[in-house]
Design an enzyme around this catalytic site. Structure first.
Site, PDB file in Angstrom:
ATOM      1  N   THR A 471       0.801  -1.219   0.000  1.00 30.38           N
ATOM      2  CA  THR A 471       0.000   0.000   0.000  1.00 30.38           C
ATOM      3  C   THR A 471       0.839   1.276   0.000  1.00 30.38           C
ATOM      4  O   THR A 471       0.291   2.352  -0.205  1.00 30.38           O
ATOM      5  CB  THR A 471      -0.898  -0.012   1.252  1.00 30.38           C
ATOM      6  OG1 THR A 471      -0.092  -0.454   2.358  1.00 30.38           O
ATOM      7  CG2 THR A 471      -2.036  -0.983   1.097  1.00 30.38           C
ATOM      8  N   GLY A 706      -6.968   7.315   5.128  1.00 30.70           N
ATOM      9  CA  GLY A 706      -6.709   5.955   4.653  1.00 30.70           C
ATOM     10  C   GLY A 706      -7.427   5.666   3.349  1.00 30.70           C
ATOM     11  O   GLY A 706      -8.547   6.114   3.116  1.00 30.70           O
ATOM     12  N   GLY A 708      -6.835   2.383   1.371  1.00 34.02           N
ATOM     13  CA  GLY A 708      -6.648   1.029   0.848  1.00 34.02           C
ATOM     14  C   GLY A 708      -7.917   0.397   0.300  1.00 34.02           C
ATOM     15  O   GLY A 708      -7.853  -0.492  -0.542  1.00 34.02           O
ATOM     16  N   GLU A 709      -9.060   0.834   0.770  1.00 39.08           N
ATOM     17  CA  GLU A 709     -10.286   0.121   0.434  1.00 39.08           C
ATOM     18  C   GLU A 709     -11.320   0.943  -0.332  1.00 39.08           C
ATOM     19  O   GLU A 709     -12.090   0.396  -1.111  1.00 39.08           O
ATOM     20  CB  GLU A 709     -10.885  -0.462   1.725  1.00 39.08           C
ATOM     21  CG  GLU A 709     -10.075  -1.674   2.165  1.00 39.08           C
ATOM     22  CD  GLU A 709     -10.190  -2.038   3.624  1.00 39.08           C
ATOM     23  OE1 GLU A 709      -9.888  -1.173   4.466  1.00 39.08           O
ATOM     24  OE2 GLU A 709     -10.564  -3.172   3.927  1.00 39.08           O
TER      25      GLU A 709
HETATM   26 MO1  MOS Z   1      -8.206  -5.671   4.657  1.00 42.49          MO
HETATM   27  S1  MOS Z   1      -9.767  -6.832   4.020  1.00 42.49           S
HETATM   28  O1  MOS Z   1      -8.590  -5.268   6.265  1.00 42.49           O
HETATM   29  O2  MOS Z   1      -6.808  -6.443   4.332  1.00 42.49           O
END
Ligand code: MOS
Length: 742
Positions: A471, A706, A708-709
């Site tokens: 990441t 953040g 990442g998602e």
């Molecule tokens: Mo994520 S699904 O918390 O790696």
């Protein structure tokens, strides 16, 4: 607090980039060890039942084979269930490899062959003969949906209590949509396979190179399961070749590799094959019904969202699938339910934006259906229902610049040129569709510690036990350390993924930049203050009367900002303190104001263009604009990469990714990357990432949320909505395949 200027958020290429592209960033299965033996897993050919007989004589007769472990012949490991619980595992009885002769899922490990080399282990494993007593099994949630029930124990809070009277409001609402949505099972399929290399040391300690998102989670699991004191178990995972959640929990190759190492008193590696990687966690099959009721102007009067998710027979994996539907839009009458149905698979595992990826797909598809029914532009519908508060928890947001996402995303995409009617835009034999959706994900801050130290040459080392799962954690932490200490980034080394480093949670949930970033900033600030204090205190220091704000750490000395001749060397500071290096440790925690009194989320608006070949049904996603509000952007390059990766996975979810099953075998079938289709380069065209301005001083001093998602959330809905706009065909099952469009 001493003045450290706000973090500038400057771009920087990956500090670990050169190591990765030159093959010098080793992964768990790459580590060499003296006298390394190799394990190969034998996997169950049935999904449920028991082992009647297991014959390993032929395998043992192969020269070079050291041991064959089965449930009948297995060295000691903890008996009790609770010893196998890990920090992020769900309630239930965790899977205990080789515990007994019972089979719980197809592909369950039933033997481990260990040999001098990999080829011998693999060949010998093919000679293990197994007779089974099979029982009837199912892995189809649809078939057991009637048995669905609320979790008996909660992993986190249940969905919010109903508010208002959703049923009555639905009945009286002039406009309704009410449909079921389904997403195929997905497997994480990171490039790096599940692997563990365990190094046996002569003093009885082991070093575990594990493919994990949490070295401390791995360490506590190994130490509880094998009864080792934690100081005998050193876990390292400096680099992780993608994980997306599959590295959150200890996987069975870890158990097997450690078990064999302790028994043989010799280093052992176990790497799962791609096929075996389909017998670990996965994104659960989830049946969702979303019903929306609205007045003629599109104001929501009722929202109902019900989900039935698959879990294993032995654990209750849970996700927040439906909660988003009470949060995303203003509505007084909301009812959300979430139930689990048990099937004969391994336990599902969090996969990138668990819960939200599924739930927001269904909600944002339903919103598009409502926009069409009400003949209102999809953005306008969302603006009319804009939530200024988190109604689930009755709290304000720490920040929410979703309006800017709609606005900026629409502008970049050219949304105002969209013609509203389905099938109204075409280019030759291609139908063109423009769709949009919103995305939402939690912005979390979890307690994390860090240390920072400086040696006489002026080189700074920063350490946190968190991992970098690709990441950009190494890079942003290096930037934060360099900025806080006022030194060039080249003078900072960041150490991650090592259980001897300060406490950090698993890297997941998009919380690492905020949490580890805040810890590193705090540790570096403390180090800087210690350094300056020591430099002033030193005997006859030329800096004794200087203010901190006038001091700088430059190379191997501390000097006055305006008069460089006034300086103290680090060597003198360290000598005076009687230490080799100066070190500071700090723990960062969310502030009460941020976490208790306000809700923090990242938001996005995603715009997609598809072209659908009218004769062939082939869909291409030709443009995506993802506009994201995520607070302070620490590094525009790594941030953009996270959103790109999320969008690519969202395109995969919309059009390609599907774990196929044969329920007569209760087995996942397409267990390789030729048949499990991920989006590849040829599937990806233009992706434009926009970060809108968002000030958030409440979540953390860094102001970052953040990333990442959030990139995957809502992307598949935007694409499915674009497909509807192109074709007039509403497909409520992902992936959308061409046969549904012909
Ligand atoms: Mo994520 S699904 O918390 O790696």
């Amino acid at each position: 607090m001493p003045a450290v200027s706000p973090f500038p958020g400057a771009w920087h290429t990956r500090v670990d980039g050169a190591l990765k592209v030159t093959g010098r960033a080793p992964y768990a299965g790459d580590f060499a060890a003296r006298g390394l033996a190799h394990g190969w897993v034998v996997s169950a050919a049935i999904a449920k039942g028991s082992i009647a007989r297991i014959d390993m004589r032929a395998a043992l007769a192969v020269p070079g084979v050291l041991r064959v472990y089965t449930h009948k012949k297995r060295p000691g490991a903890a008996w009790f269930n609770y010893k196998y619980h890990d920090a992020v595992g769900p309630p239930g009885r965790p899977f205990r490899p080789l515990r007994d002769g019972r089979i719980h899922f197809s592909g369950q490990p039933i033997a481990l062959v260990v040999a001098e080399d990999l080829e011998t282990a693999r060949y010998a494993a093919s000679l293990v003969r197994v007779e089974y007593r099979p029982d009837a099994a199912t892995i189809d949630v649809e078939r057991v949906r009637e048995s669905a029930a609320e979790p008996t124990k909660r992993r986190s809070g249940p969905p919010p209590e109903p508010r208002g009277d959703a049923a009555a409001a639905m009945a009286s609402a002039p406009l309704h949509v009410d449909h079921e949505y389904r997403v195929a099972i997905e497997h994480h399929n990171p490039m790096e396979l599940q692997a563990t290399t365990v190094e046996w040391q002569d003093d009885g300690k082991i070093t575990v190179h594990d493919k994990t998102q949490g070295v401390l989670n791995t360490r506590s699991y190994v130490s509880a399961v094998f009864g080792l004191s934690p100081d005998k178990v050193h876990v390292v995972a400096p680099y992780v070749g993608g994980a997306f959640g599959i590295g959150l929990r200890p996987q069975y190759q870890l158990f097997l590799a450690v078990m064999a190492t302790l028994d043989l008193q010799r280093s052992v590696r176990v790497t799962l094959t791609r096929d075996q990687g389909f017998s670990v966690g996965y994104r659960p099959d989830t049946l969702q019904r979303v019903a929306l009721g609205a007045d003629r102007d599109g104001h929501l009067q009722a929202v109902m969202h019900d989900a039935i998710a698959g879990t294993s027979r032995f654990e209750e994996h849970q996700e927040s699938v439906v909660d988003w539907s009470g949060l995303a839009y203003q509505c007084d009458n909301v009812k959300l339910t979430y139930r689990l149905a048990r099937i004969d698979t391994p336990t599902p595992t969090d996969m990138r934006a668990p819960g939200a990826t599924l739930g927001v797909y269904a909600l944002e598809s339903a919103m598009d259906e409502l926009a069409h029914a009400a003949a209102i532009d999809p953005i306008e519908l969302r603006l009319r229902n804009y939530a200024e508060r988190d109604q689930n928890e009755d709290k304000p947001f720490t920040s929410k610049e979703l309006r800017s996402c709609y606005q900026e995303g629409a502008r970049r995409f050219g949304w105002d040129r969209r013609s509203a009617a389905p099938r109204s835009m075409r280019d030759g034999h291609e139908l063109i569709g423009w769709g949009m959706a919103g995305g939402i994900w939690e912005a979390m801050f979890t307690k994390t510690s860090a240390r920072a130290s400086v040696e006489r040459g002026g080189h700074v080392e920063v350490g946190v036990a968190t991992s970098d799962i690709g990441t950009g954690t190494y890079t942003v932490l290096s930037q934060i350390a360099a900025h806080t200490l006022g030194i060039p980034i080249e003078r900072v080394s960041v150490k991650l993924g090592d259980s001897s480093l300060p406490q950090a949670p698993v890297e997941g949930g998009s919380w690492t930049a905020t949490s580890a970033g805040s810890a590193v900033a705090a540790a570096c600030e403390a180090l800087r203050n210690d350094l300056f204090k020591s430099a002033r205190r030193i005997k006859s220091s030329p800096l004794s009367r200087s203010r901190f704000a006038d001091l700088r750490l430059v190379d191997d000395r501390i000097q006055h900002r305006d008069d460089h001749s006034r300086a103290v060397t680090l060597a003198d500071v360290l000598q005076a303190a009687g230490v080799e290096k100066l070190e500071a440790n700090k723990t960062a925690k969310p502030s009460l104001i941020g976490s208790k009194r306000a809700a923090s989320y990242t938001h996005s608006a995603i715009f997609a263009e598809v072209r659908v070949d009218e004769e062939l049904g082939v869909v291409r996603v030709t443009r995506v604009v993802s506009a994201v509000a995520a607070g302070k952007i620490l590094n525009p390059i790594t941030a953009r990469s996270q959103i790109l990766g999320g969008v690519v996975m969202g395109i995969g979810m919309a059009l390609f990714e599907e774990t196929q099953r044969d329920d007569s075998l209760a087995r996942f079938m397409n267990r390789n990357l030729a048949e499990y289709h991920l989006a590849s380069n040829a599937d990806i065209r233009d992706i434009d990432v926009v970060f809108v301005d968002e000030q958030d001083d409440r979540i953390s001093p860094l102001g970052a949320k953040g990333l990442g998602e959030i990139g995957i959330v809502g992307t598949a809905a935007a694409i499915a909505n674009a497909i509807f706009h192109a074709t007039g065909r509403r497909v409520r099952e992902l992936p959308v395949t061409l046969d549904e469009l012909l």
